[in-house]
Scaffold this active site. Structure first.
Site, PDB file in Angstrom:
ATOM      1  N   SER A 138       0.854  -1.196   0.000  1.00 25.90           N
ATOM      2  CA  SER A 138       0.000   0.000   0.000  1.00 25.90           C
ATOM      3  C   SER A 138       0.884   1.238   0.000  1.00 25.90           C
ATOM      4  O   SER A 138       2.017   1.210   0.506  1.00 25.90           O
ATOM      5  CB  SER A 138      -0.862  -0.001   1.267  1.00 25.90           C
ATOM      6  OG  SER A 138      -1.498   1.249   1.425  1.00 25.90           O
ATOM      7  N   TYR A 152      -1.724  -0.759  10.356  1.00 27.73           N
ATOM      8  CA  TYR A 152      -1.863  -1.158   8.943  1.00 27.73           C
ATOM      9  C   TYR A 152      -0.624  -0.728   8.143  1.00 27.73           C
ATOM     10  O   TYR A 152      -0.032  -1.523   7.406  1.00 27.73           O
ATOM     11  CB  TYR A 152      -3.128  -0.510   8.379  1.00 27.73           C
ATOM     12  CG  TYR A 152      -3.351  -0.713   6.900  1.00 27.73           C
ATOM     13  CD1 TYR A 152      -3.881  -1.907   6.409  1.00 27.73           C
ATOM     14  CD2 TYR A 152      -3.053   0.303   5.989  1.00 27.73           C
ATOM     15  CE1 TYR A 152      -4.100  -2.079   5.053  1.00 27.73           C
ATOM     16  CE2 TYR A 152      -3.273   0.130   4.632  1.00 27.73           C
ATOM     17  CZ  TYR A 152      -3.792  -1.056   4.165  1.00 27.73           C
ATOM     18  OH  TYR A 152      -4.009  -1.224   2.812  1.00 27.73           O
TER      19      TYR A 152
END
Ligand code: NAP
Length: 243
Positions: A138, A152
């Site tokens: 990401s 995350y």
């Protein structure tokens, strides 16, 4: 060559788009999911109606025994697994880091990183040379996601490091390991973070002035898996609209 791919979390969002693209390119597609069997079955039927080959397999890829079963099931249906997309990823409600419990942190790490480690090990046991893996990281690995979900972002930083290490360990076997780093993509994951319309809200901050579509990430994954990318390993492709 017979091409068989396992896509972890292949039933929704970026994983589902990747399942569709790879099925169209002639891969046998093993669609992994954890809860939503209806979505997985519907996608599998759609691929078969379009003339593709697909199967579904329920497995929690953060659990080693489930990963073993997943690879055995794909092997039994289609033969040797030749390609792998470590796509699974989760996040929880946005919050500053002091509110994140150790339990939540470890759950995110287990599902986002341990899964990729376990699946890559299982993959190499089946396909000891000439294969390809794509990890889905990401843009958060670069931004750190402050005040939202540093757990995350940390997990995605670990996915980047895993990509680099595996790409070099497996290079002599001609198993290529690459990574895509999506930005804001229109999927269900943002509802899990507590803001279903997140991509729309942030569109004006993205240089291309819009969120991305799952297919736009899927096409990059498909290229990295393909022979057209035969000299790419340890590469990171940012699909983030310039962010
Ligand atoms: P999504 O729409 O929320 O889909 C998640 C998928 O993962 C579903 O198929 C789900 O299965 C499956 N799954 C979740 N936990 C699992 C587990 N333990 N074992 C097996 N399957 C599991 O997610 P997405 O937005 O497409 O994200 C895909 C990847 O892209 C993730 O790694 C995410 O971090 C990354 N990413 C996404 C964005 C974005 O803006 N969307 C941005 C950057 C990176 P069920 O259907 O059964 O629940």
């Amino acid at each position: 060559m017979n091409k068989t791919v396992i896509i972890t979390g292949g039933s929704r969002g970026i994983g589902a788009a990747t399942s569709r693209v790879l099925a169209k390119q002639g891969y046998n597609v093993c669609i992994n999911f954890i809860n939503n069997e209806a979505a997985a079955s519907q996608l599998c039927d759609e691929i078969k109606q379009d003339g593709g080959r697909a199967m579904i397999c329920k497995a929690d890829v953060s659990i080693e025994a489930d990963v073993e079963s997943l690879f055995e099931a794909a092997n039994a249906e289609f033969g040797t697994v030749t390609h792998l997309v470590n796509n699974v990823g989760i996040l929880f409600e946005k919050t500053d880091f002091t509110q994140i419990t150790a339990e939540r942190f470890m759950k995110v790490m287990n599902i986002n990183v341990l899964s990729a480690f376990l699946c890559s090990k299982a993959f190499v046991r089946q396909k000891n040379k000439d294969g390809a893996i794509v990890n889905v990281s990401s843009a958060a690995s670069r931004t750190g996601s402050p005040f939202e979900y540093v757990d995350y972002a940390s997990s995605k930083g670990a996915v980047d490091s895993l990509t680099k290490g595996l790409s070099i360990e497996l290079a002599a076997k001609n198993i290529r390991v690459n990574c895509v780093r999506p930005g804001f993509i229109e999927t269900d994951i943002h509802a899990d973070g507590g803001e279903p319309d997140r991509v729309k809200r942030l569109s004006s901050q993205i240089p291309l002035q819009r969120g991305g579509k799952p297919e736009e990430v899927a096409n990059a994954i498909a290229w990295l898996l393909s022979d057209e990318a035969s000299y790419a390993t340890g590469s990171f492709v940012d699909i983030a609209g310039g962010r």
